[in-house]
Scaffold this motif. Structure first.
Motif, PDB file in Angstrom:
ATOM      1  N   GLY A 122      38.898  34.968  45.829  1.00  0.00           N
ATOM      2  CA  GLY A 122      39.422  35.249  44.499  1.00  0.00           C
ATOM      3  C   GLY A 122      40.442  36.374  44.474  1.00  0.00           C
ATOM      4  O   GLY A 122      41.537  36.223  43.925  1.00  0.00           O
ATOM      5  N   TYR A 123      40.085  37.507  45.096  1.00  0.00           N
ATOM      6  CA  TYR A 123      40.980  38.667  45.105  1.00  0.00           C
ATOM      7  C   TYR A 123      41.753  38.807  46.414  1.00  0.00           C
ATOM      8  O   TYR A 123      42.621  39.667  46.522  1.00  0.00           O
ATOM      9  N   GLY A 124      41.429  37.976  47.406  1.00  0.00           N
ATOM     10  CA  GLY A 124      42.207  37.938  48.641  1.00  0.00           C
ATOM     11  C   GLY A 124      42.094  39.159  49.530  1.00  0.00           C
ATOM     12  O   GLY A 124      43.034  39.476  50.265  1.00  0.00           O
ATOM     13  N   ILE A 125      40.956  39.841  49.532  1.00  0.00           N
ATOM     14  CA  ILE A 125      40.812  40.986  50.424  1.00  0.00           C
ATOM     15  C   ILE A 125      40.597  40.495  51.855  1.00  0.00           C
ATOM     16  O   ILE A 125      40.165  39.361  52.095  1.00  0.00           O
ATOM     17  N   GLU A 126      40.897  41.337  52.831  1.00  0.00           N
ATOM     18  CA  GLU A 126      40.733  40.976  54.234  1.00  0.00           C
ATOM     19  C   GLU A 126      39.245  40.902  54.591  1.00  0.00           C
ATOM     20  O   GLU A 126      38.460  41.744  54.135  1.00  0.00           O
TER      21      GLU A 126
END
Length: 400
Positions: A243-247
């Motif tokens: 959803g937020y595209g964090i690593e």
């Protein structure tokens, strides 16, 4: 008798209790980074991979009912040895599973084994301490337990990147072996009087818990607060990673922040109890904090410019409230029935895991819709606050 006994209440004994309670969190949180990998490797939908986690929780919930009664009827130590042995064997079997259906079944078995750690540890604490003292001990144990969600995802992510998801389950198997050795060598029996051993006696023990005045409302609070906690645990890999595209390598740090909030809430609760605040008042304070966090997350996720912090910030407030609520509500629910502490701990655990499984599956079915997730958390927090308010009125009626 153990070869190197740990005196009840000693630092080594407390470390052992913490480890037994933490094993479930390790089994859940270490596997979280592997959820997307299971989707890719087995070619299934996200909600199908989520069933491996739900199966563990269902096994854990059902296992607690059996473990709790057996711990009252057969003794704490033998049940703990068998349960941790089962957990270890299931972990190694998960590591070599060839299909998602097999893995799901083995996770159920692993959950049954993990149930012995939490149930027996809680029962041993209630064996050794009064209601008020046990609230403080539970707060201390939960504060230590909060380390698991900080460390476990980091370990799981590292193993996933460098070895593969199978190494996560092999590591859990090793943890089970360590706990078997610890129990055999250091932990003595704390049960003073065994309960009758028969199917009828088992049913009667659970019925007695629910019939006893003062158990049902705090038990409901325990279940609802955990449902809020596990909703985030289940949804976090998909909300944060997709959803937020964090690593993926950063996932553990975001997840660990909520664990820090849980720890801070538990430590704060322990200090408030030490200063003379009643468990009832600590529960009310925690429910208010949880409700505030639920309202905030439902509102802030509608503001895109806040990014991931629109989710993480309010959830930190929620976890702070959960850390305040959980230990004192647990002590209040177990307090009226000290002679069946194992059954009481099992009932609470079953209610927690059932509520957690349902909330976890619900938010996963919602996918990466963070707005729907926010409304779910707000609803659970509101329900918890309503039950706590009913507890307050019941206390006033009893005193009138």
């Amino acid at each position: 008798m153990p070869r190197f006994p740990s005196p009840v209440g000693s630092r080594r004994w407390m470390v052992s209790m913490s480890a037994l309670i933490a094993i479930t969190a390790l089994a859940v949180d270490m596997s979280l980074p592997a959820q997307p990998a299971l989707v890719r490797d087995f070619g299934v939908a996200a909600d199908r991979a989520q069933l491996t986690l739900s199966a563990f929780l269902f096994g854990y919930a059902v296992g607690q009912l059996l473990v709790g009664y057996l711990a009252d009827a057969c003794g704490r130590r033998v049940v703990l040895l068998v349960g941790m042995g089962l957990f270890a064997c299931a972990g190694f079997a998960c590591a070599v599973s060839t299909g998602l259906s097999v893995l799901t079944g083995l996770r159920f078995v692993q959950g049954v084994g993990a149930a012995s750690g939490t149930v027996v540890a809680q029962a041993m604490v209630r064996d050794a301490y009064s209601e008020a003292e046990s609230a403080r001990v539970f707060a201390t144990l939960i504060a230590v337990l909060a380390l698991a969600p900080m460390v476990a995802p980091l370990i799981g992510a590292w193993l996933l990147v460098h070895v593969g998801w199978r190494a996560i389950f092999a590591t859990l198997g090793v943890c089970g072996v360590v706990l078997v050795a610890m129990t055999a060598l250091t932990l003595g029996e704390t049960l003073a009087k065994r309960q009758p051993s028969s199917p009828g006696a088992m049913v009667a023990a659970f019925a007695r818990f629910f019939r006893t005045t003062g158990t049902r409302l705090p038990a409901s609070v325990v279940a609802l607060s955990f449902a809020s906690q596990f909703a985030f645990i289940s949804a976090s890999p998909f909300l944060l990673l997709e959803g937020y595209g964090i690593e993926p390598s950063h996932f553990g740090f975001y997840f660990g922040a909520t664990a820090m909030a849980l720890m801070f809430g538990s430590v704060s609760g322990e200090r408030l109890l030490a200063r003379g605040l009643s468990p009832q008042r600590v529960v009310r304070l925690g429910a208010a904090v949880l409700l505030a966090g639920g309202v905030l997350v439902a509102i802030l996720v509608h503001v895109p410019r806040f990014g991931v912090f629109a989710l993480l910030g309010p959830m930190l407030v929620c976890f702070l409230g959960i850390g305040l609520v959980g230990p004192s509500a647990t002590a209040l629910a177990m307090g009226p029935v000290p002679e069946i502490a194992g059954t009481a701990a099992a009932t609470l655990g079953f209610l927690e895991m059932t509520a957690g499984s349902l909330s976890g599956y619900l938010v996963t079915k919602l996918g990466i819709d963070v707005r729907a997730f926010g409304l779910t958390i707000a609803g659970l927090a509101f329900a918890c606050a309503c039950v706590v308010l009913r507890m307050h009125f019941a206390e006033r009626e009893a005193q009138a």
